[in-house]
Design a protein around this motif. Sequence first.
Motif, PDB file in Angstrom:
ATOM      1  N   GLU A  47     -46.321  62.383  -5.513  1.00 52.27           N
ATOM      2  CA  GLU A  47     -46.393  63.584  -4.607  1.00 52.27           C
ATOM      3  C   GLU A  47     -47.878  63.424  -3.733  1.00 52.27           C
ATOM      4  O   GLU A  47     -48.787  63.002  -4.329  1.00 52.27           O
ATOM      5  N   SER A  48     -47.889  63.943  -2.758  1.00 54.96           N
ATOM      6  CA  SER A  48     -48.927  63.923  -1.747  1.00 54.96           C
ATOM      7  C   SER A  48     -49.806  65.374  -2.340  1.00 54.96           C
ATOM      8  O   SER A  48     -49.336  66.138  -3.162  1.00 54.96           O
ATOM      9  N   THR A  49     -50.940  65.621  -1.978  1.00 58.98           N
ATOM     10  CA  THR A  49     -52.086  66.483  -2.539  1.00 58.98           C
ATOM     11  C   THR A  49     -51.951  67.660  -1.509  1.00 58.98           C
ATOM     12  O   THR A  49     -52.721  68.599  -1.605  1.00 58.98           O
ATOM     13  N   ARG A  81     -57.423  60.316  -0.868  1.00 60.05           N
ATOM     14  CA  ARG A  81     -57.887  60.916   0.347  1.00 60.05           C
ATOM     15  C   ARG A  81     -58.845  60.029   1.061  1.00 60.05           C
ATOM     16  O   ARG A  81     -59.652  59.231   0.456  1.00 60.05           O
ATOM     17  N   PHE A 124     -44.676  68.887  -1.391  1.00 54.96           N
ATOM     18  CA  PHE A 124     -45.573  67.785  -1.602  1.00 54.96           C
ATOM     19  C   PHE A 124     -44.715  66.744  -2.284  1.00 54.96           C
ATOM     20  O   PHE A 124     -45.557  65.461  -2.159  1.00 54.96           O
ATOM     21  N   GLU A 130     -54.891  61.517   4.329  1.00 56.71           N
ATOM     22  CA  GLU A 130     -54.461  60.967   3.106  1.00 56.71           C
ATOM     23  C   GLU A 130     -53.812  59.660   3.503  1.00 56.71           C
ATOM     24  O   GLU A 130     -53.185  59.598   4.544  1.00 56.71           O
ATOM     25  N   ASP A 186     -55.598  68.166 -15.930  1.00 56.55           N
ATOM     26  CA  ASP A 186     -56.138  67.590 -14.718  1.00 56.55           C
ATOM     27  C   ASP A 186     -56.391  65.878 -14.966  1.00 56.55           C
ATOM     28  O   ASP A 186     -56.019  65.081 -14.316  1.00 56.55           O
ATOM     29  N   HIS A 216     -53.032  64.141 -15.861  1.00 52.71           N
ATOM     30  CA  HIS A 216     -52.617  64.019 -14.492  1.00 52.71           C
ATOM     31  C   HIS A 216     -52.983  62.771 -13.935  1.00 52.71           C
ATOM     32  O   HIS A 216     -52.761  61.775 -13.351  1.00 52.71           O
ATOM     33  N   ASP A 217     -54.519  62.517 -13.591  1.00 52.01           N
ATOM     34  CA  ASP A 217     -55.388  61.751 -12.942  1.00 52.01           C
ATOM     35  C   ASP A 217     -54.990  60.239 -13.637  1.00 52.01           C
ATOM     36  O   ASP A 217     -54.763  59.330 -13.229  1.00 52.01           O
TER      37      ASP A 217
END
Length: 649
Positions: A499-501, A60, A482, A542, A39, A42-43
């Motif tokens: 990509e959206s979450t 968000r 997504f 979002e 994670d 990815h971030d």
Amino acid sequence: MKPRPRPSTARRLLSGAIGLVVLGLLVFVNRPVVAFGSDALHDFTINRLSYKQKYGHWARLPVPLKFRVNAIHAALLHTGKVLIIAGSGNNREDFEAGTFRTVLYDPGQDRFSEVPTPTDVFCAGHTFLPDGNLLIAGGTKSYEVLEKDITHAAGVMKIKNESPTGGPRVFPRGTRLTAKDGRAYLTRDDVTVPAAIAMKHGDQVMTHAGAAEVWVDAEAAGDASIVDHPAQYAVAGLTGLDQRNIYGLSDKITREKQEYGGDRTSYEFDPRTERYVRTGDMVRSRWYPTLAEMPNGDVLAVSGLDEFGRILPGDNESYVRAKKRWVAAPKLKRVFPTYPGLHLAADGRLFFSGSNSGYGSDTEGRTPGLWDLTNNKFQVVPGLPDARMTETSSSVLLPPAQDQKVMIFGGGEVGESPVSTRRTAIADLDAAKPAYVPGPDLPHPARYLSTVLLPDDTVLTTGGSSGYRGGAYRGQTRSDLFNAQIYRPAGDRFETAAESTVGRNYHSEALLLPDGRVITMGSDPLYDRAGRDPGTFEQRIEVYSPPYLFKGARPVVGAGPGTVQRGAKAEFATPDAGRVRTARLLRPGAVTHVTDVDQRSVALDLTRSAGGVAVTVPKAKGLVPSGWYMLFLIDDKGVPSTGRWIQVR
């Protein structure tokens, strides 16, 4: 030193196997650490400037608990605020309690506020008027009732009055109607039946009976009260000639599913006062209608379900904005499925892209074409691949509007079919014989895909699902998508976006904001992730920042007029005139069920000077409908300014 002998092949394989087992145990024991590391990577990746410059970035939006609603409709007002309409929000308990909600979001101040909502505008139609008010008409009068929940047979009863004397007759809720065999039915609502009209035809006087329709429910539960054929019924409490002149007629009374019933209420939402203002009622009750602005600024309402859940048979009507009233449009008789995708063409015709949101015949009214509102002629536009897969598709007038090209994205089979398509197609409305030609395929089959025009002449596509309402698709229990893409009309290609979450399917919306970002909200899945229990309405929001927001300083739009006439030139100050290359007027979106007839991007002729730019607005009303627009200046790197609101008259 004597060298060590090389291990045998068997020993090396055994050592490797032991190593893999040990590594596997370490990963299992430390799986939270591994997941955290994944994670974190990815971030780190999606927050790198180079990544944002290529793919954009999602974030968000924190929404206070008391302002979280089921977003069914959304519109960008010329105050810069986002109107989020839930009505009853597809929630029967809220409907029965009279709990209807509307929320305003101010992106500039990052604040939410509540707006009093007078009736259930859930699944109404809407479009912007030239003065910037949002016309909202129709909505929900009654919720659907599934067959398994129907204990008493029910149906539509037409009560007729053949007497021209005595005036209208009022029958209260619970009025009893009896069949010849004694089976009894009770009216569900109060009903007023007009008197008959006596008309002279030559030497003869003809009486035309007055009539009104009302739901009736069987007095007795069970199947015994089902009637599968047309029949006449006596109205209780009548005496004398009324017993003969007033009676009920019904085609059938069943325990079949009862669809949503449409409403007739109509409002103009005023962005200045932030209130719903009641107008005259619609001629017909409508649920799932499309409202489309005509070149003269009035509005046409088409399709929808009536108050009894029946698809309207081409009975369209228009809103006379100067009088704030609705009038029938019998000369514009045309059948459409619900929420048809209509786009105003430069020549004043309405193009039906084929996109729609479901209810209606599986054959009649689904053919794309250009509709001439002066003579009711309809020119079929052929060539659409997967022609039956237009339900829950989306369509847009591609940028710039001068090119007169409409693109359709994805869609599914008629009804609750799990079948969907990757197809896109483009129709050139300026061609001598307009026809659809294939566009590039989407990455995945998609329903409910949101499509948003961006100021750099591209189109963001985001959200959607492959299955019906995000449900099962090719062995998956959920099928939300997504992935997001940016379509470039100039190259006829899609480019991958971040990509959206949050998954978005049925009842989802997306709008361009004045600062160039895109806000996404809503989603109403049929089932949960396991595919067994009912789904939960998505209330998270979002915001997507396209790549152009990470490519350097933005041009600035300075002083200039607040209004401009079509065909006229307007000057705007800017310190960035030297690098400004194009100017666009973007009409704000008003979207529901991925149907948005408002958004369009108009190219402006541009000349530069030392301290500013001059832009010229096209003359054609069909190209530039009167109303509020965002003016964007775009530089040589494709970076747009913040939108500046101007009104085109």
